[in-house]
Scaffold this motif. Sequence first.
Motif, PDB file in Angstrom:
ATOM      1  N   LEU A 100      45.696  57.525  43.395  1.00 45.30           N
ATOM      2  CA  LEU A 100      46.875  56.645  43.446  1.00 45.30           C
ATOM      3  C   LEU A 100      47.586  56.676  42.096  1.00 45.30           C
ATOM      4  O   LEU A 100      46.950  56.587  41.044  1.00 45.30           O
ATOM      5  CB  LEU A 100      46.466  55.199  43.763  1.00 45.30           C
ATOM      6  CG  LEU A 100      45.868  54.889  45.135  1.00 45.30           C
ATOM      7  CD1 LEU A 100      45.652  53.378  45.266  1.00 45.30           C
ATOM      8  CD2 LEU A 100      46.769  55.396  46.264  1.00 45.30           C
ATOM      9  N   ASP A 101      48.897  56.771  42.178  1.00 48.49           N
ATOM     10  CA  ASP A 101      49.742  56.748  40.985  1.00 48.49           C
ATOM     11  C   ASP A 101      49.559  55.424  40.246  1.00 48.49           C
ATOM     12  O   ASP A 101      49.713  54.358  40.841  1.00 48.49           O
ATOM     13  CB  ASP A 101      51.200  56.900  41.439  1.00 48.49           C
ATOM     14  CG  ASP A 101      52.171  56.931  40.283  1.00 48.49           C
ATOM     15  OD1 ASP A 101      51.735  57.136  39.140  1.00 48.49           O
ATOM     16  OD2 ASP A 101      53.385  56.762  40.541  1.00 48.49           O
ATOM     17  N   GLY A 136      45.008  48.356  44.477  1.00 46.81           N
ATOM     18  CA  GLY A 136      44.663  49.766  44.645  1.00 46.81           C
ATOM     19  C   GLY A 136      43.440  49.935  45.536  1.00 46.81           C
ATOM     20  O   GLY A 136      43.415  50.796  46.429  1.00 46.81           O
ATOM     21  N   GLU A 158      44.382  49.402  49.074  1.00 45.15           N
ATOM     22  CA  GLU A 158      45.097  50.576  49.584  1.00 45.15           C
ATOM     23  C   GLU A 158      44.094  51.677  49.955  1.00 45.15           C
ATOM     24  O   GLU A 158      44.238  52.338  50.999  1.00 45.15           O
ATOM     25  CB  GLU A 158      46.089  51.090  48.532  1.00 45.15           C
ATOM     26  CG  GLU A 158      46.829  52.359  48.919  1.00 45.15           C
ATOM     27  CD  GLU A 158      47.843  52.149  50.043  1.00 45.15           C
ATOM     28  OE1 GLU A 158      48.222  50.989  50.298  1.00 45.15           O
ATOM     29  OE2 GLU A 158      48.232  53.155  50.672  1.00 45.15           O
ATOM     30  N   ARG A 174      43.219  53.461  53.697  1.00 37.22           N
ATOM     31  CA  ARG A 174      43.218  54.906  53.932  1.00 37.22           C
ATOM     32  C   ARG A 174      41.819  55.425  54.267  1.00 37.22           C
ATOM     33  O   ARG A 174      41.582  56.636  54.245  1.00 37.22           O
ATOM     34  CB  ARG A 174      43.754  55.634  52.691  1.00 37.22           C
ATOM     35  CG  ARG A 174      45.185  55.264  52.327  1.00 37.22           C
ATOM     36  CD  ARG A 174      45.718  56.145  51.208  1.00 37.22           C
ATOM     37  NE  ARG A 174      46.996  55.682  50.698  1.00 37.22           N
ATOM     38  CZ  ARG A 174      47.703  56.319  49.777  1.00 37.22           C
ATOM     39  NH1 ARG A 174      47.261  57.458  49.264  1.00 37.22           N
ATOM     40  NH2 ARG A 174      48.850  55.828  49.346  1.00 37.22           N
ATOM     41  N   VAL A 179      39.263  54.371  44.224  1.00 30.71           N
ATOM     42  CA  VAL A 179      40.551  54.904  43.776  1.00 30.71           C
ATOM     43  C   VAL A 179      40.347  55.730  42.508  1.00 30.71           C
ATOM     44  O   VAL A 179      39.536  55.366  41.650  1.00 30.71           O
ATOM     45  CB  VAL A 179      41.517  53.732  43.457  1.00 30.71           C
ATOM     46  CG1 VAL A 179      42.798  54.239  42.803  1.00 30.71           C
ATOM     47  CG2 VAL A 179      41.824  52.923  44.711  1.00 30.71           C
ATOM     48  N   ASP A 218      41.199  62.398  48.388  1.00 30.31           N
ATOM     49  CA  ASP A 218      42.310  62.537  49.352  1.00 30.31           C
ATOM     50  C   ASP A 218      41.909  63.451  50.507  1.00 30.31           C
ATOM     51  O   ASP A 218      42.658  64.370  50.888  1.00 30.31           O
ATOM     52  CB  ASP A 218      43.568  63.062  48.652  1.00 30.31           C
ATOM     53  CG  ASP A 218      44.200  62.002  47.762  1.00 30.31           C
ATOM     54  OD1 ASP A 218      43.964  60.796  47.981  1.00 30.31           O
ATOM     55  OD2 ASP A 218      44.934  62.386  46.836  1.00 30.31           O
ATOM     56  N   SER A 274      54.804  53.320  45.516  1.00 24.74           N
ATOM     57  CA  SER A 274      53.495  52.850  45.048  1.00 24.74           C
ATOM     58  C   SER A 274      53.395  51.332  45.137  1.00 24.74           C
ATOM     59  O   SER A 274      53.339  50.638  44.126  1.00 24.74           O
ATOM     60  CB  SER A 274      53.282  53.292  43.585  1.00 24.74           C
ATOM     61  OG  SER A 274      53.602  54.658  43.407  1.00 24.74           O
ATOM     62  N   TRP A 277      51.069  49.389  45.641  1.00 23.80           N
ATOM     63  CA  TRP A 277      49.903  48.777  45.001  1.00 23.80           C
ATOM     64  C   TRP A 277      50.174  48.416  43.538  1.00 23.80           C
ATOM     65  O   TRP A 277      49.392  47.694  42.948  1.00 23.80           O
ATOM     66  CB  TRP A 277      48.690  49.706  45.087  1.00 23.80           C
ATOM     67  CG  TRP A 277      48.977  51.078  44.584  1.00 23.80           C
ATOM     68  CD1 TRP A 277      48.887  51.503  43.279  1.00 23.80           C
ATOM     69  CD2 TRP A 277      49.440  52.188  45.342  1.00 23.80           C
ATOM     70  NE1 TRP A 277      49.274  52.816  43.195  1.00 23.80           N
ATOM     71  CE2 TRP A 277      49.617  53.267  44.444  1.00 23.80           C
ATOM     72  CE3 TRP A 277      49.733  52.385  46.704  1.00 23.80           C
ATOM     73  CZ2 TRP A 277      50.062  54.514  44.858  1.00 23.80           C
ATOM     74  CZ3 TRP A 277      50.185  53.640  47.109  1.00 23.80           C
ATOM     75  CH2 TRP A 277      50.344  54.681  46.189  1.00 23.80           C
TER      76      TRP A 277
END
Lengths: 300, 300
Positions: free
Chosen positions: A150-151, A180, A183, A187, A192, A278, B162, B164
């Motif tokens: 995650l960015d 995060g 999120e 998924r 993360v 991912d 993003s 999050w």
Amino acid sequence: MTAVPAPSPVLVLVPGVAGTSAPGEEPFVLADPAAPQLLVTDLGIVRGEGAFETIGVFDGRPMALAEHLARLQRTADMEDMGALDLGVLERAVHAAIAAHEAVGEMLVRIFVTPGPEAGAPGAARPTAWIHAKASPDYSAPRRGIRVVALDRGIPTTAPATSPWLLAGAKSLSYAVNMAGLREAERRGAQDVLFVSSEGYALEGPTSTLLVRRGDTFTTTPVEAGVLPGTSLGTVFAALRAEGCVCTEELLTPAQIVAADGAWLIASGRLAAPITHLDDVPLTVDHALSERLSDLISGRA
Amino acid sequence: MTAVPAPSPVLVLVPGVAGTSAPGEEPFVLADPAAPQLLVTDLGIVRGEGAFETIGVFDGRPMALAEHLARLQRTADMEDMGALDLGVLERAVHAAIAAHEAVGEMLVRIFVTPGPEAGAPGAARPTAWIHAKASPDYSAPRRGIRVVALDRGIPTTAPATSPWLLAGAKSLSYAVNMAGLREAERRGAQDVLFVSSEGYALEGPTSTLLVRRGDTFTTTPVEAGVLPGTSLGTVFAALRAEGCVCTEELLTPAQIVAADGAWLIASGRLAAPITHLDDVPLTVDHALSERLSDLISGRA
């Protein structure tokens, strides 16, 4: 079958965290974790200001305590909170462990806030406490975790150009880290890997990245805005003694997927091997994972 | 000369914030703000999770209360906290104001957290409270503030790419906002204008940007990752009634310095005109500043 009652958490309040005990006041004292202890005006809650550390305790021994205390002071410095009495905190940690029922694995957390906001009773005197509890069952993540990249939004240059962004501080403002993790759950993953805006792997929301490529082990440079990993010194020292090369280097998710193994390391959960990043599978070496965990927990 | 005692703050606890009152339990209740009220396991303190709002109350009237409550729910949604009972919160706000000594200007803050962490007593039941206190003296900032532009690190596309990162959430994780204000102080300024990584002006750490260019008034688009300003609706409606154009647009600091005036607007401090941005002087219109403040405070 009889249910085994869980051991009770232990709370130690530390009024002497900044050498500010009143005359005759103990610098730390046992308290009831199930009773309210904090003022609603504390800047820790009002503004998310403050520092914390989570320390893994194995068979009664807190691991890398000196490193955790040094990192706590580092965060306090980044938030302009002044000098903490690390000696008092160290004694308070040991008191919390001693007061807790003996368990194989424990999580001891240290919290320090700047205290109540200006104008409120007790303002400008830091609030601090130690909370000790039995660890949850970490056996699943120690076998492997699915991770999403995650960015994290900010570049690796942020610590140098924009210190007010507190990149690399273990502050109480962890809402983004928690968002995060939610999120990741959405998924279908368990953790993360935060990535910088230039696309470099940074760290987990509550863990440090370790990557193996042949005999070389790599983590993210602290200068890129990550926490200095408290368990990493132990791991790197043991690996170096075996002739491995240990480096700090910026890696991309693509390089991590192509590596010979990657872990998110934390003081309590220990070494969790990344099985998928991912949805792309990674090489997993369970024997090495267990060895890394044994090193961090002092059971090697 | 006799010192006038300051009016005492008022605290209202809101156990019914999520419709979760126990049978026979009042949804909200007066409590002592000088006594500990929060558990050390509350996710508001442990992780900076939760939402808050600060509402200006003028002559006993809370301004834009519906907008504040809607924004509180918006933040709660961004943090996956579920539905709040906004009706109970509204009544609790009025109860806090009624319990407070009558003062000309008051700040009423609403706090909601996800409650204690998993495994701790009371887990998964939100914690909420209202804190009311007399406003500090805002006469100096209402005459003008020196402001520094500070990089907020993330781009204006963050909310879309993003979520999050919680850009535009009024979460309890405000350590970066506070670190920004300390950086401003170090530079001899009183406030901050956060700037996106592409160089666009966003908002203050606790305020909304308003810029005047001729008959056009502009604020930052919410989509860019800022809070929807609660006072802005009132201001824009009044200005539009006079034939002004009100827009949401991304502006650079250079455009702001060249404008006919700029303000950081907040519910309690009202309209603070920016006298200098990074030491460059701006046009200041004191009469217009006062009018904007009167609009926001309902005294126009």
